[in-house]
Structures are given as structure tokens and as C-alpha cells.
Design a protein around this motif. Structure first.
Motif, PDB file in Angstrom:
ATOM      1  N   LEU A 139      -3.273  12.711  -1.247  1.00 37.67           N
ATOM      2  CA  LEU A 139      -3.299  11.648  -0.243  1.00 37.67           C
ATOM      3  C   LEU A 139      -4.685  11.455   0.365  1.00 37.67           C
ATOM      4  CD1 LEU A 139      -1.908   9.516   1.435  1.00 37.67           C
ATOM      5  CD2 LEU A 139      -1.201  11.306   3.042  1.00 37.67           C
ATOM      6  N   PRO A 140      -5.422  12.512   0.717  1.00 35.60           N
ATOM      7  CA  PRO A 140      -6.768  12.282   1.273  1.00 35.60           C
ATOM      8  C   PRO A 140      -7.679  11.514   0.308  1.00 35.60           C
ATOM      9  CG  PRO A 140      -6.073  14.540   1.689  1.00 35.60           C
ATOM     10  CD  PRO A 140      -5.078  13.950   0.739  1.00 35.60           C
ATOM     11  N   GLU A 141      -7.536  11.755  -0.990  1.00 31.82           N
ATOM     12  CA  GLU A 141      -8.359  11.037  -1.961  1.00 31.82           C
ATOM     13  C   GLU A 141      -7.923   9.584  -2.067  1.00 31.82           C
ATOM     14  OE1 GLU A 141      -9.597  14.770  -4.885  1.00 31.82           O
ATOM     15  OE2 GLU A 141      -8.459  13.079  -5.685  1.00 31.82           O
ATOM     16  N   PHE A 142      -6.615   9.335  -2.006  1.00 30.67           N
ATOM     17  CA  PHE A 142      -6.147   7.959  -2.021  1.00 30.67           C
ATOM     18  C   PHE A 142      -6.642   7.221  -0.790  1.00 30.67           C
ATOM     19  CE2 PHE A 142      -2.669   4.928  -0.827  1.00 30.67           C
ATOM     20  CZ  PHE A 142      -2.986   3.956  -1.769  1.00 30.67           C
ATOM     21  N   ALA A 143      -6.585   7.884   0.374  1.00 30.48           N
ATOM     22  CA  ALA A 143      -7.081   7.262   1.605  1.00 30.48           C
ATOM     23  C   ALA A 143      -8.570   6.961   1.496  1.00 30.48           C
ATOM     24  CB  ALA A 143      -6.807   8.182   2.798  1.00 30.48           C
ATOM     25  N   LEU A 179     -11.927  -1.210   1.307  1.00 30.70           N
ATOM     26  CA  LEU A 179     -12.077  -1.943   2.565  1.00 30.70           C
ATOM     27  C   LEU A 179     -13.540  -2.048   2.964  1.00 30.70           C
ATOM     28  CD1 LEU A 179      -9.049  -0.494   4.575  1.00 30.70           C
ATOM     29  CD2 LEU A 179      -9.251  -2.783   3.573  1.00 30.70           C
ATOM     30  N   THR A 180     -14.320  -1.020   2.671  1.00 33.07           N
ATOM     31  CA  THR A 180     -15.758  -1.074   2.945  1.00 33.07           C
ATOM     32  C   THR A 180     -16.405  -2.208   2.164  1.00 33.07           C
ATOM     33  OG1 THR A 180     -15.925   1.292   3.432  1.00 33.07           O
ATOM     34  CG2 THR A 180     -17.939   0.182   2.718  1.00 33.07           C
ATOM     35  N   PHE A 181     -16.052  -2.315   0.896  1.00 32.60           N
ATOM     36  CA  PHE A 181     -16.622  -3.399   0.098  1.00 32.60           C
ATOM     37  C   PHE A 181     -16.183  -4.754   0.630  1.00 32.60           C
ATOM     38  CE2 PHE A 181     -16.743  -6.539  -3.211  1.00 32.60           C
ATOM     39  CZ  PHE A 181     -17.990  -6.322  -3.784  1.00 32.60           C
ATOM     40  N   LEU A 196      -6.424   3.938   6.471  1.00 31.14           N
ATOM     41  CA  LEU A 196      -5.081   4.271   6.022  1.00 31.14           C
ATOM     42  C   LEU A 196      -4.619   5.528   6.733  1.00 31.14           C
ATOM     43  CD1 LEU A 196      -2.933   3.364   3.893  1.00 31.14           C
ATOM     44  CD2 LEU A 196      -3.870   5.151   2.412  1.00 31.14           C
ATOM     45  N   THR A 197      -3.492   5.457   7.407  1.00 32.34           N
ATOM     46  CA  THR A 197      -2.964   6.618   8.132  1.00 32.34           C
ATOM     47  C   THR A 197      -2.165   7.512   7.183  1.00 32.34           C
ATOM     48  OG1 THR A 197      -0.866   5.573   8.740  1.00 32.34           O
ATOM     49  CG2 THR A 197      -2.772   5.167  10.170  1.00 32.34           C
ATOM     50  N   ASP A 198      -1.823   8.699   7.671  1.00 26.76           N
ATOM     51  CA  ASP A 198      -1.012   9.609   6.867  1.00 26.76           C
ATOM     52  C   ASP A 198       0.367   9.030   6.569  1.00 26.76           C
ATOM     53  OD1 ASP A 198      -3.086  11.377   6.873  1.00 26.76           O
ATOM     54  OD2 ASP A 198      -2.296  12.628   8.497  1.00 26.76           O
ATOM     55  N   ALA A 199       0.808   8.116   7.423  1.00 24.09           N
ATOM     56  CA  ALA A 199       2.118   7.496   7.227  1.00 24.09           C
ATOM     57  C   ALA A 199       2.060   6.349   6.221  1.00 24.09           C
ATOM     58  CB  ALA A 199       2.658   6.982   8.555  1.00 24.09           C
ATOM     59  N   GLY A 200       0.852   6.042   5.727  1.00 20.70           N
ATOM     60  CA  GLY A 200       0.721   4.979   4.739  1.00 20.70           C
ATOM     61  C   GLY A 200       0.563   3.605   5.338  1.00 20.70           C
ATOM     62  N   THR A 201       0.175   3.506   6.619  1.00 22.80           N
ATOM     63  CA  THR A 201      -0.043   2.211   7.250  1.00 22.80           C
ATOM     64  C   THR A 201      -1.530   2.007   7.489  1.00 22.80           C
ATOM     65  OG1 THR A 201       0.198   3.128   9.479  1.00 22.80           O
ATOM     66  CG2 THR A 201       2.202   2.326   8.391  1.00 22.80           C
ATOM     67  N   LEU A 202      -1.904   0.753   7.760  1.00 23.81           N
ATOM     68  CA  LEU A 202      -3.288   0.441   8.095  1.00 23.81           C
ATOM     69  C   LEU A 202      -3.432   0.386   9.602  1.00 23.81           C
ATOM     70  CD1 LEU A 202      -4.361  -2.293   5.502  1.00 23.81           C
ATOM     71  CD2 LEU A 202      -4.990   0.117   5.565  1.00 23.81           C
ATOM     72  N   GLU A 203      -4.392   1.113  10.098  1.00 20.42           N
ATOM     73  CA  GLU A 203      -4.615   1.213  11.541  1.00 20.42           C
ATOM     74  C   GLU A 203      -6.002   0.668  11.863  1.00 20.42           C
ATOM     75  OE1 GLU A 203      -5.724   5.105  13.593  1.00 20.42           O
ATOM     76  OE2 GLU A 203      -3.601   4.864  14.100  1.00 20.42           O
ATOM     77  N   LEU A 209       0.830  -1.204   0.000  1.00 13.64           N
ATOM     78  CA  LEU A 209       0.000   0.000   0.000  1.00 13.64           C
ATOM     79  C   LEU A 209       0.865   1.255   0.000  1.00 13.64           C
ATOM     80  CD1 LEU A 209      -2.870  -0.981   2.448  1.00 13.64           C
ATOM     81  CD2 LEU A 209      -3.065  -0.510   0.005  1.00 13.64           C
ATOM     82  N   ARG A 210       1.986   1.193   0.717  1.00 17.04           N
ATOM     83  CA  ARG A 210       2.904   2.330   0.690  1.00 17.04           C
ATOM     84  C   ARG A 210       3.431   2.549  -0.727  1.00 17.04           C
ATOM     85  NH1 ARG A 210       5.815   0.519   5.567  1.00 17.04           N
ATOM     86  NH2 ARG A 210       4.979   1.620   7.383  1.00 17.04           N
ATOM     87  N   GLY A 211       3.782   1.424  -1.391  1.00 16.40           N
ATOM     88  CA  GLY A 211       4.262   1.545  -2.767  1.00 16.40           C
ATOM     89  C   GLY A 211       3.208   2.113  -3.680  1.00 16.40           C
ATOM     90  N   LEU A 212       1.955   1.658  -3.506  1.00 22.54           N
ATOM     91  CA  LEU A 212       0.860   2.191  -4.309  1.00 22.54           C
ATOM     92  C   LEU A 212       0.663   3.667  -4.016  1.00 22.54           C
ATOM     93  CD1 LEU A 212      -1.456   1.766  -6.289  1.00 22.54           C
ATOM     94  CD2 LEU A 212      -2.870   0.989  -4.389  1.00 22.54           C
ATOM     95  N   ARG A 213       0.860   4.030  -2.731  1.00 25.31           N
ATOM     96  CA  ARG A 213       0.724   5.434  -2.364  1.00 25.31           C
ATOM     97  C   ARG A 213       1.751   6.285  -3.105  1.00 25.31           C
ATOM     98  NH1 ARG A 213       2.131   8.373   3.278  1.00 25.31           N
ATOM     99  NH2 ARG A 213       4.140   7.517   2.672  1.00 25.31           N
ATOM    100  N   GLU A 214       2.988   5.768  -3.204  1.00 26.81           N
ATOM    101  CA  GLU A 214       4.014   6.523  -3.922  1.00 26.81           C
ATOM    102  C   GLU A 214       3.639   6.673  -5.391  1.00 26.81           C
ATOM    103  OE1 GLU A 214       6.437   8.118  -2.436  1.00 26.81           O
ATOM    104  OE2 GLU A 214       5.558   7.333  -0.583  1.00 26.81           O
ATOM    105  N   ILE A 215       3.048   5.606  -5.954  1.00 24.00           N
ATOM    106  CA  ILE A 215       2.644   5.668  -7.357  1.00 24.00           C
ATOM    107  C   ILE A 215       1.589   6.748  -7.554  1.00 24.00           C
ATOM    108  CG2 ILE A 215       1.429   4.405  -9.177  1.00 24.00           C
ATOM    109  CD1 ILE A 215       2.841   1.880  -8.145  1.00 24.00           C
ATOM    110  N   VAL A 216       0.597   6.777  -6.675  1.00 21.74           N
ATOM    111  CA  VAL A 216      -0.463   7.764  -6.852  1.00 21.74           C
ATOM    112  C   VAL A 216       0.040   9.167  -6.555  1.00 21.74           C
ATOM    113  CG1 VAL A 216      -2.304   6.110  -6.423  1.00 21.74           C
ATOM    114  CG2 VAL A 216      -1.391   7.423  -4.517  1.00 21.74           C
ATOM    115  N   PHE A 217       1.043   9.279  -5.679  1.00 25.27           N
ATOM    116  CA  PHE A 217       1.666  10.580  -5.477  1.00 25.27           C
ATOM    117  C   PHE A 217       2.313  11.055  -6.778  1.00 25.27           C
ATOM    118  CE2 PHE A 217       2.350  10.599  -0.600  1.00 25.27           C
ATOM    119  CZ  PHE A 217       1.165  11.305  -0.451  1.00 25.27           C
TER     120      PHE A 217
END
Length: 580
Positions: free
Chosen positions: A138-142, A149-151, A542-549, A124-132
Motif C-alpha cells: 500500500l505505501p508504494e501504491f500511495a 497527482l504531482t504530474f 491517498l489515505t490508508d482507507a483508499g480515499t483522496l484527502e 482508486l479503491r478498486g485499483l487499490r484492491e487490484i494492486v493488493f
């Protein structure tokens, strides 16, 4: 011996014939064309072979076998191909290329396989870098991750009732989001599916298939994205036909189904038109594996009276999605996988075939100059192009070629795509050009739309000796694919076995798999659904740090379990096998 007339020789019809023949039925397959395989078949480029060489290979569109395909790949494992099986001709893709228009940067996504929860977070962090890099805030990616996750944590009842009624575009709230969000997440994530468009596809289907693609990446030894190692008919369809003949199946090409006769709640016969004229076909059972647009023309008032559900097909939609192939003097391999031309007006996707066809000597085909093949799918035929300003349906054959090439070059600006490198090209012959008037497509593709589940018939019908086996039938896949057609065929064969009271084993029909760790959350949502409550917040964010909480005590407990299993693959919940 019980006789079955299979109407249609595409993947659905051949799959049904395979299952029936293995169970001792007398099967005849009637196919309109001279070649079997339907949209999956490959075909020679007429007149391209010179000096004793065979013609170049053409395709209706490139073949794509995601890892979650279980039905069609099981059948492939049962088709001999020399010393191996057809399944052994599948080869893995390792990357996906998202090419942007206007000379902007290209995004290459590796198809890695995270093996634990921690590796999922890393992915997910890697995907986050791609979308960056793509400019997705970032808020839209989150938010997008929250939607996925809802689905994943919603129950089947909510998915079918609530998510089926809305489009994928609306589910991920694409309207009002940034252009990058719309392009890379809302649309880009579904582009490779081809038989689906983000604005039209139901959120239930879009979420299910995207989840399956994600789950593929989370399992050891998973074949995430696969293609055949040679032209489709050569390594799949032709060995299949040979195997079916060995099983006693009669294959009748050039037989156009022109009439289906119904009396009461049974079919009394079928008329097929051949080069020698009309022919009456009578069998104990009839299995229709025709495309929906073709079968719809044959459903008579008597058939609708016997089974009103057959009228549901009239609410289904299809569209133009077909292939253009460029044969290159010097190979241009692009990336090792599929390429999505994300800004292309005609929604192009492509694959460079040569790198996946190691045993195919292209110099022994065509005029001997071809060393590379770029296979392109065109999915938007109603959007004006950048060169001609015309929609594809209104273009001439040469204008289609000119427009597709221009859109490719706009996305790949490194000089590798040059006109001088194109030896010849091929457009699927299903696209026909009347004069005057717009082009027509003899082989359109059923597309998934929000609410279309209600219009899909079951493999069983209210007519006692008629069963349906095509990609418009209700299946777990719920998408016009080879997998969906094969699954429908299995359900139809099971229907014939049930009608006979046969003691033959039923065909395996598999539901889509779900991760075992999300099972408690899906059960909790099932309770909420029964109580009439709206969807709850997903168990992780998804946290701002790119982790799942985790967002609850239950989620924290599940996370601890996942951490303890960190060196094991993220296994899926054993959903069992379903007989339909």
C-alpha cells in the motif's frame, strides 16, 4: 493550381493528402510499397486462401485507438464507408487483462467511467484492491498515486524542462521498489502504449499519456479503449484511398524516394525509383511523411546547411515492435479488450480479434477452418527467451513462433491455448531472415526516450518548400502513433498554407486536454517554477482507507466544488484549438 508531392503513403502522408485535397491542392502521394497505409495497414497472408476463398487477414500489429485521440478520429469521421463513416467502425473494449506468468492469477481491470469525484475515489479503491491482489504494498501504491497527482498539477514549463529530462522509470522511482510495483505500476501501466518503454520513455511523455488515459475514464460517453470492427485496410485504409481518389489525389505505389535535391533554402526536386527506373519529381511544395530512419538517409549536407535542425533527427532512436498472428480452429476470446502478458520475456501484448469482428466471416477465408485470431505484439527483441534462450533478433522464423507461443501459454494456463488449435500463423513480413546473420526489420518503430524532444524537428523546416509530416515530428502527442502522425500532417499542411498566405481554413491542431479543476494548481506551480522552486506536494494524497484527502485549503475548496458537481461528468478545461 499549387502542386504538392507527398513522400510516403502511411497515416501521416494520407492525412496530409486528405487535408490538402480538401483545400484545392493538386496532390500526388509517392509510396515505396505496393500498398498504402504504412504500419497501420493490414495485409493478406500469402497463399492462405484455398478453394476460392480469400487469404486470411494479417496485420503489422493490432490497432489501438485510445479515447484521447482527437486528430485521427476526426479524419476518420470525414471518410465515407458505405452508409456510415470509418469512425463508425470503431468498437469499444470493456476490459484489460494483465496475465501473469507461471500459472499465477490473472487480473482483469474493467474500463469503467467514474462520473464524479466520489466515483473517482471508488475507482482508486478498486485499483487499490487490484494492486493488493498483485502484491503491491500500500505505501508504494500511495507513492505511485502521489507521482501521478504531482504530474497532473505541474505546469507545462516544469514538465518540459524537468520531467522531459528524466525517464518514467526514474520519475516513479521504480528502482528499489518491490517487483510487483515495478511490474504492474512502473511497467504495466505503459505496456499497452507499445511505442514506449518505462526505462527509456521521458517522464513528461509517460505522465502525459497515462494522465490522458485516466482522464478518458472520467468522462461520460468516453471511448476509453477502441479497436476496429474488421481488418484495418478493409474498413479504414481502402475506403480512405477511394475517398482520396474522389478528391482528385493521385496515388503512386511502388515509388521509392531515392534522392532529395536542395539548392540554397529550397528543394529543386525529388528522385523516385520505380520499376521502370528513376523518375524526377518537381512540385511547388514537398511534404515528407517518411519514417525517420528512412528520411535520415536522404537528408543531404545541403539540406542540413539550409536547416541545421534537420540534423536533430540523428539523435532519435527506434526499436523492433511488430506483430505475430495465430489463426485458431476454435476461438479463444480471452477478455473483451487488450491482454498484457506482464511477465513475458518479449514484452507481449495481445488481443483476441474475432470478438470485435462480428461481420467478418472467417470461414470464408483461408482454408475455411479458422474461427479465431490471436494478434500479438512483440516489443522486446533483445531479451533472451524462455525456450530458445536466444534474443528474438537472433531467432529463426520458426523459433520466434515457438517462443511467442510458449510465453503466451505460460501466462494463460487454463488449457485454452493448445498447439492442436493453431491452424496456421503469420509473422509480419517486415521481419526478414538473411542467412547467415541476424534477422532485420524493414519497419522499425520510433520509440520515445528521455530528452528526445530536443531531437524532434518541427513540421516547418528552414527549407521554404519542405514540410515534415510523420510521427517523429514535434506534436502534443509526442509518441510514435497514428494520432501523432495525423497531428504532424495537420501542422505541415498549415505550414504550406502559411507559406502561401492562403485564406483557406487551417487544420485544427488540438493540445492535450487538462481537467479544469486542476487548473489553479497548475498555475500555482507555474509561479513556483518562475521563482525557481521545486515541485510542490500535490493537492491530494491517498489515505490508508483508499480515499483522496486534500493537503491544503485550496484543495479543500476545490474538493467542495467537485462534491457539488457530483452528478456531472468531470469535464476538462477547454484548452482551445491551436494552429501550428
Amino acid at each position: 493550381m499549387t502542386t504538392v508531392a507527398v513522400l510516403g503513403g502511411g497515416v501521416g502522408g494520407l492525412s496530409a493528402a486528405h487535408e490538402l485535397a480538401e483545400r484545392g491542392f493538386d496532390v500526388t502521394v509517392y509510396e515505396t510499397r505496393d500498398a498504402f497505409g504504412g504500419k497501420a495497414r493490414s495485409m493478406p497472408v500469402p497463399g492462405s486462401g484455398t478453394d476460392g476463398r480469400v487469404d486470411l487477414p494479417g496485420e503489422h500489429g493490432f490497432r489501438f485507438f485510445p479515447g484521447f485521440y482527437r486528430h485521427v478520429t476526426d479524419t476518420m469521421k470525414r471518410i465515407p464507408s458505405g452508409t456510415v463513416t470509418v469512425y463508425d467502425h470503431l468498437t469499444r473494449c470493456s476490459e484489460v487483462l494483465m496475465a501473469q506468468g507461471g500459472g499465477r492469477s490473472e487480473i482483469v481491470t474493467p474500463l469503467g467511467i467514474p462520473r464524479s469525484f466520489d466515483e473517482l475515489v471508488t475507482a482508486l479503491r478498486g485499483l487499490r484492491e487490484i494492486v493488493f491482489d498483485a502484491g503491491v504494498p500500500l505505501p508504494e501504491f500511495a507513492f505511485f498515486v502521489d507521482r501521478i497527482l504531482t504530474f497532473m498539477t505541474s505546469c507545462d514549463e516544469r514538465r518540459l524542462s524537468q520531467f522531459e529530462a528524466m525517464s518514467w522509470w526514474d520519475f516513479v522511482a521504480a528502482e528499489g521498489k518491490s517487483p510487483a510495483y515495478q511490474k504492474f505500476l512502473a511497467t504495466g501501466m505503459t505496456r499497452t502504449l507499445v511505442a514506449a518503454k518505462a526505462e527509456d520513455m521521458s517522464a513528461r511523455t509517460g505522465g502525459a499519456i497515462l494522465s490522458q488515459l485516466i482522464y478518458d475514464m472520467l468522462q461520460l460517453n468516453s471511448r476509453v479503449d477502441n479497436v476496429l470492427d474488421a481488418p484495418t485496410s478493409e474498413v479504414w485504409i481502402d475506403p480512405w484511398l477511394e475517398h482520396l481518389r474522389g478528391l482528385g489525389v493521385t496515388l503512386r505505389p511502388g515509388c521509392d524516394v531515392s534522392g532529395i535535391h536542395c539548392r540554397g533554402r529550397r528543394l529543386t526536386g525529388v528522385t523516385v525509383t520505380t520499376a521502370d527506373g528513376p523518375e524526377e519529381v518537381v512540385a511547388d511544395y514537398y511534404l515528407a511523411a517518411l519514417p525517420v530512419e528512412r528520411l535520415r538517409e536522404l537528408v543531404s549536407p545541403a539540406m542540413r546547411a539550409a536547416d541545421p535542425a534537420l540534423a536533430r533527427m540523428f539523435g532519435l532512436r527506434w526499436d523492433w515492435m511488430t506483430g505475430v498472428m495465430f489463426y485458431l480452429d476454435t476461438d479463444v476470446p480471452l477478455e473483451h479488450g487488450h491482454a498484457i502478458f506482464i511477465d513475458s520475456e518479449w514484452a507481449l501484448t495481445a488481443i483476441s480479434q474475432r470478438q470485435f469482428w462480428p461481420a467478418v466471416d472467417l470461414e470464408q477465408r483461408g482454408d475455411g477452418r479458422v474461427e479465431g485470431i490471436l494478434s500479438v505484439d512483440v516489443s522486446a527483441w533483445d531479451v533472451p527467451g524462455r525456450v530458445t534462450g536466444k534474443v528474438a533478433k537472433a531467432c529463426t522464423k520458426d523459433e520466434i513462433r515457438q517462443e511467442v507461443w510458449a510465453q503466451l501459454v505460460d501466462h494463460i494456463d487454463d488449457g485454452s491455448l493448445t498447439e492442436s488449435n493453431v491452424v496456421t500463423w503469420f509473422l509480419d513480413p517486415a521481419i526478414e531472415f538473411p542467412n547467415p546473420g541476424e534477422a532485420t526489420n524493414a519497419e522499425p518503430l520510433l520509440i520515445n526516450t528521455a530528452g528526445s524532444w530536443a531531437n524532434r524537428p518541427d513540421a516547418y523546416t528552414g527549407i521554404g518548400n519542405l514540410f515534415l509530416a510523420a510521427d517523429f515530428v514535434r506534436t502534443h502527442t509526442d509518441l510514435a502513433t497514428m494520432e501523432g502522425a495525423n497531428e504532424a500532417a495537420r501542422a505541415a499542411v498549415n505550414g504550406i498554407l502559411d507559406a502561401l498566405g492562403s485564406d483557406q481554413p487551417r487544420c485544427d491542431v488540438h493540445p492535450l486536454e487538462e481537467p479544469w479543476v486542476l487548473w489553479p494548481f497548475r498555475q500555482l506551480d507555474r509561479l513556483r517554477w518562475k521563482l525557481g522552486r521545486d515541485v510542490a506536494r500535490p493537492p491530494f494524497r491517498l489515505t490508508d482507507a483508499g480515499t483522496l484527502e486534500p493537503t491544503s485549503a485550496m484543495a479543500r475548496a476545490a474538493l467542495r466544488v467537485l462534491r457539488r458537481r457530483s452528478n456531472r461528468p468531470m469535464l476538462v478545461e477547454p484548452a482551445g484549438r491551436q494552429r501550428s
